[in-house]
Design an enzyme around this catalytic site. Structure first.
Site, PDB file in Angstrom:
ATOM      1  N   GLY A 193       0.793  -1.223   0.000  1.00  0.00           N
ATOM      2  CA  GLY A 193       0.000   0.000   0.000  1.00  0.00           C
ATOM      3  C   GLY A 193       0.822   1.268   0.000  1.00  0.00           C
ATOM      4  O   GLY A 193       0.275   2.374  -0.010  1.00  0.00           O
ATOM      5  N   HIS A 263      -5.353   0.777   2.012  1.00  0.00           N
ATOM      6  CA  HIS A 263      -4.835  -0.161   1.008  1.00  0.00           C
ATOM      7  C   HIS A 263      -3.944  -1.229   1.624  1.00  0.00           C
ATOM      8  O   HIS A 263      -3.136  -1.843   0.933  1.00  0.00           O
ATOM      9  CB  HIS A 263      -4.071   0.582  -0.097  1.00  0.00           C
ATOM     10  CG  HIS A 263      -4.820   1.722  -0.694  1.00  0.00           C
ATOM     11  ND1 HIS A 263      -6.035   1.573  -1.324  1.00  0.00           N
ATOM     12  CD2 HIS A 263      -4.555   3.052  -0.728  1.00  0.00           C
ATOM     13  CE1 HIS A 263      -6.467   2.752  -1.735  1.00  0.00           C
ATOM     14  NE2 HIS A 263      -5.600   3.664  -1.377  1.00  0.00           N
ATOM     15  N   GLU A 303      -0.898 -11.404  -7.282  1.00  0.00           N
ATOM     16  CA  GLU A 303      -2.092 -10.715  -6.803  1.00  0.00           C
ATOM     17  C   GLU A 303      -2.958 -10.289  -7.984  1.00  0.00           C
ATOM     18  O   GLU A 303      -2.459  -9.766  -8.988  1.00  0.00           O
ATOM     19  CB  GLU A 303      -1.699  -9.499  -5.963  1.00  0.00           C
ATOM     20  CG  GLU A 303      -0.855  -9.871  -4.746  1.00  0.00           C
ATOM     21  CD  GLU A 303      -0.685  -8.728  -3.767  1.00  0.00           C
ATOM     22  OE1 GLU A 303      -1.007  -7.579  -4.129  1.00  0.00           O
ATOM     23  OE2 GLU A 303      -0.234  -8.989  -2.638  1.00  0.00           O
ATOM     24  N   ARG A 321       8.312 -12.736  -2.600  1.00  0.00           N
ATOM     25  CA  ARG A 321       8.751 -13.064  -1.237  1.00  0.00           C
ATOM     26  C   ARG A 321       7.653 -13.874  -0.567  1.00  0.00           C
ATOM     27  O   ARG A 321       6.591 -14.104  -1.137  1.00  0.00           O
ATOM     28  CB  ARG A 321       8.976 -11.783  -0.433  1.00  0.00           C
ATOM     29  CG  ARG A 321       7.768 -10.848  -0.464  1.00  0.00           C
ATOM     30  CD  ARG A 321       7.918  -9.653   0.437  1.00  0.00           C
ATOM     31  NE  ARG A 321       6.928  -8.629   0.194  1.00  0.00           N
ATOM     32  CZ  ARG A 321       5.680  -8.634   0.618  1.00  0.00           C
ATOM     33  NH1 ARG A 321       5.240  -9.664   1.319  1.00  0.00           N
ATOM     34  NH2 ARG A 321       4.849  -7.646   0.364  1.00  0.00           N
TER      35      ARG A 321
END
Length: 699
Positions: A193, A263, A303, A321
């Site tokens: 974010g 976020h 994502e 990661r």
């Protein structure tokens, strides 16, 4: 099923450590690993590494000298001052310590150096195994504009936007007009974010762009951004992928991380609600294609933005990661992803094929933060004066890096812990989450536990109707005014009196026998006590009177008497109150700290304060915050000052930027006026409620 998960994540006592090292020699044996991180993730990595027979080396800053991860490690080295730029981000110091301590590998955890391509390259050059993907994959996926071009070429769905190198304000404004509003401004590097802003209209584009660039430069050393069409009601769904050095790839189902503030994720679950087996396969195939496109090795997360209604999905970014929320994937697949990371880094093949990976039950992860949800989730810092956690088990994990008495530092992320639960299905897992949140008792600073409990009980959340705007959409329901009932006030007054009357009541007891000998009701038959309590901004007057050897009469604000009986018992550091109020028996946990009484109930934490007498307040006045003052809303560090002495400002003009716990907060002028004095310079620490500037005419 639960026993299966337990077998998968508990230490394998029969495993031969030497045998594992021999297997690892296909590439390089790892028997000692340095963890270049802190807090709960450092502790999490150490548990798996130790179970595999590896020795662990910790690094720590001056602020972390007494931390849990230092105590857990076999060896630990100080690497500098509290500021992460001078300690945990010092790649040169970390590599030097790895060599000096004989470590064959470095695990970066998440954050800090975990997605730093230059650090991964330095590890390779110095013959230290970086437990993560190749530097090339980090670089390709770390720059969002580059990653989207690669994904587009690989056939992975990509959302419309501008990912070009021309970062002039004219070009960015032109591209924003083509995309249309609202749109998302994102830093091309990093994640979490940081450097992310939403521009709802052209009029606010410039200010949001400046803010995103400023935060991105601070977090990643690069202020380049990209622009994307903003999906009005998106879901955030991500897929855990894993690759090895032999060209094998798998995905381990998906996670839903839609419920967010600023976020940033608050609660995650796996698998994602409403995702069919067919859609899961499509998501998994896209994620694996993304990993293959950059020759990925190790744990990664792809994502996706998913449309709330159509469930169409588009690539958003790849985190190169281990993710914060990896435990929920472990819970539904019966795996240890840190163990997988260590084996893959040593050159082994993936432990399972795609067909062998199960998806069993449902898991939730709730992030316990030091923050004030009632004040826009403002992060906080301070000591954990009292810390009581749920009891870990095969279906409950408490991932933490702090203990009672530790300090949540202003220099780092405000996350205290992750509470992870597993159930046979989503409803069962959610019930377990709420029950265990009730058992998470913290005193010393504000936390989001009450908010998480409200979230668990929200009907739309219980139905799985989640999206990234969930919190603002249901703000009124998620932030109800806390109802301080007479029953709670009576319990608070009762607990205060019992504690004061007899220290023996709170002595150590090894069982749950609430016998008369512990009740304390015979201690003072003349007792009549008036106790004022502050709660929820209001003052209440309670009166406690002896009634009989078995009970008291307690009234609130002169009302009818309640007949109250019960006892306090201290067991393993926990003070339990069992009370009967007019025949209604209830149980709660009690913490008394100076003038504050805390009750932890099935409805959350309630705080009651015994007010300081008025004459004492007059004698010991502290300098309060004056109306109209420019103050720091949290403890932090001054990052930037926009004004100078003599400047005239209007209400709302930016004055300074405060950085604390990975959050940027712009301090704006509370009134029109002229700056007479600037009280803090960049780099200086400020306390909460400290005045930052002085206006002409201020006292």
């Amino acid at each position: 099923m639960i026993s299966f998960i337990y077998r998968c994540i508990r230490p394998k006592c029969h495993q031969n450590v030497q045998q594992y090292r021999c297997i690892g020699t296909k590439h390089r044996a790892i028997d000692k690993v340095l963890i270049a991180n802190r807090g709960e993730i450092a502790c999490r990595i150490m548990r798996s590494a130790k179970r595999m027979g590896m020795r662990t080396v910790a690094v720590y800053s001056d602020a972390d000298v007494k931390s849990m991860h230092v105590a857990m490690a076999d060896e630990a080295f100080n690497i500098g001052p509290a500021a992460s730029q001078e300690s945990y981000l010092r790649a040169d110091k970390i590599l030097k310590l790895a060599a000096e301590s004989g470590c064959q590998a470095i695990h970066p955890g998440y954050g800090f150096l975990s997605e730093n391509a230059e650090f991964a390259e330095l590890c390779e050059k110095t013959n230290v195994t970086f437990i993560g993907p190749p530097a090339s994959a980090i670089r390709d996926m770390g720059i969002k504009s580059t990653s989207k071009a690669i994904m587009d070429a690989a056939g992975v769905p990509v959302i419309q936007g501008y990912h070009g190198e021309d970062q002039s304000i004219e070009r960015l404004m032109s591209e924003a007009q083509k995309i249309g509003y609202p749109l998302m401004i994102k830093a091309v590097r990093g994640g979490g974010g940081k450097g992310m802003r939403i521009a709802l209209s052209e009029s606010e584009f410039k200010s949001q762009l400046d803010s995103a660039k400023r935060e991105s430069m601070k977090a990643f050393g690069d202020d380049a951004v990209l622009l994307e069409r903003y999906v009005q009601k998106p879901r955030h769904v991500e897929v855990q992928v894993f690759g090895d050095k032999h060209g094998n790839y798998v995905y381990l189902a998906e996670r839903d991380c839609s419920v967010q503030r600023r976020h940033q994720k608050v609660i995650e679950e796996a698998p994602a609600p409403g995702v069919s087996a067919e859609l899961r396969a499509k998501l998994g195939a896209a994620a694996v294609a993304a990993a293959r496109a950059v020759n990925y090795v190790g744990a990664g997360t792809v994502e996706f933005i998913m449309d709330y209604v159509s469930l169409d999905f588009h690539f958003m970014e790849m985190n190169t990661r281990l993710q914060v929320e990896h435990p929920i994937t472990e819970m539904i697949t019966g795996t240890d992803l840190v163990e997988w990371q260590l084996k893959v880094a040593a050159g082994e093949k993936l432990p399972l094929t795609q067909e062998q990976i199960p998806v069993n039950g449902h898991a939730f992860e709730a992030r316990i933060y030091a923050e004030d949800p009632q004040n826009n989730f403002m992060p906080g810092a301070g000591p954990l004066l009292h810390l009581l956690t749920p009891t870990p088990g095969s279906d409950v994990r408490v991932e933490t890096g702090v203990r009672q008495g530790d300090e949540v530092s202003v220099h780092y992320d405000p996350m205290i812990a992750k509470l992870v639960v597993w159930g046979n299905n989503r409803d069962e897992a959610l019930r377990k989450l709420h029950t265990n949140l009730c058992d998470y008792n913290i005193v010393g600073l504000e936390t989001n536990v009450n908010f998480l409990m409200n979230l668990c009980q929200h009907k739309e959340f219980q139905k799985g109707n989640v999206h990234t705007g969930f919190i603002p959409e249901y703000h009124e329901n998620l932030f109800p005014k806390q109802n301080v009932s007479d029953n709670l006030l009576v319990q608070a007054a009762f607990a205060s009196v019992l504690c004061e009357l007899n220290d023996a009541i709170v002595g150590t007891v090894q069982n749950n026998d609430f016998s008369d000998s512990l009740s304390g009701f015979r201690l003072n038959h003349k007792l009549s006590r008036k106790i004022k309590l502050l709660a929820g901004g209001q003052e209440y007057a309670t009166e406690v009177k002896y009634n009989s050897p078995q009970d008291y009469k307690i009234s609130v604000n002169g009302g009818d008497d309640y007949i109250v009986s019960g006892c306090l018992i201290k067991n393993n550091g926990k003070l339990s109150l069992t009370s009967s109020v007019n025949g209604h028996m209830s149980k709660s946990i009690v913490v008394i700290a100076e003038r504050d009484i805390y009750l932890f109930t099935e409805n959350g934490k309630f705080q009651f304060t015994i007010p300081i007498p008025k004459f004492v307040n007059e004698l010991s006045k502290e300098s309060g915050v004056k109306e109209g003052a420019a103050i720091s809303p949290m403890p932090g560090v001054v990052d930037k000052v926009f004004v100078k002495i003599g400047d005239k400002v209007a209400v709302g003009d930016p004055l300074l930027v405060i950085i604390a716990m990975k959050m940027e907060y712009v301090i704006k002028a509370p009134k029109d006026g002229e700056i007479e004095k600037i009280l803090y310079n960049p780099g200086q620490n400020v306390r909460k409620n400290a005045s930052l500037v002085q206006f002409v005419g201020d006292e």
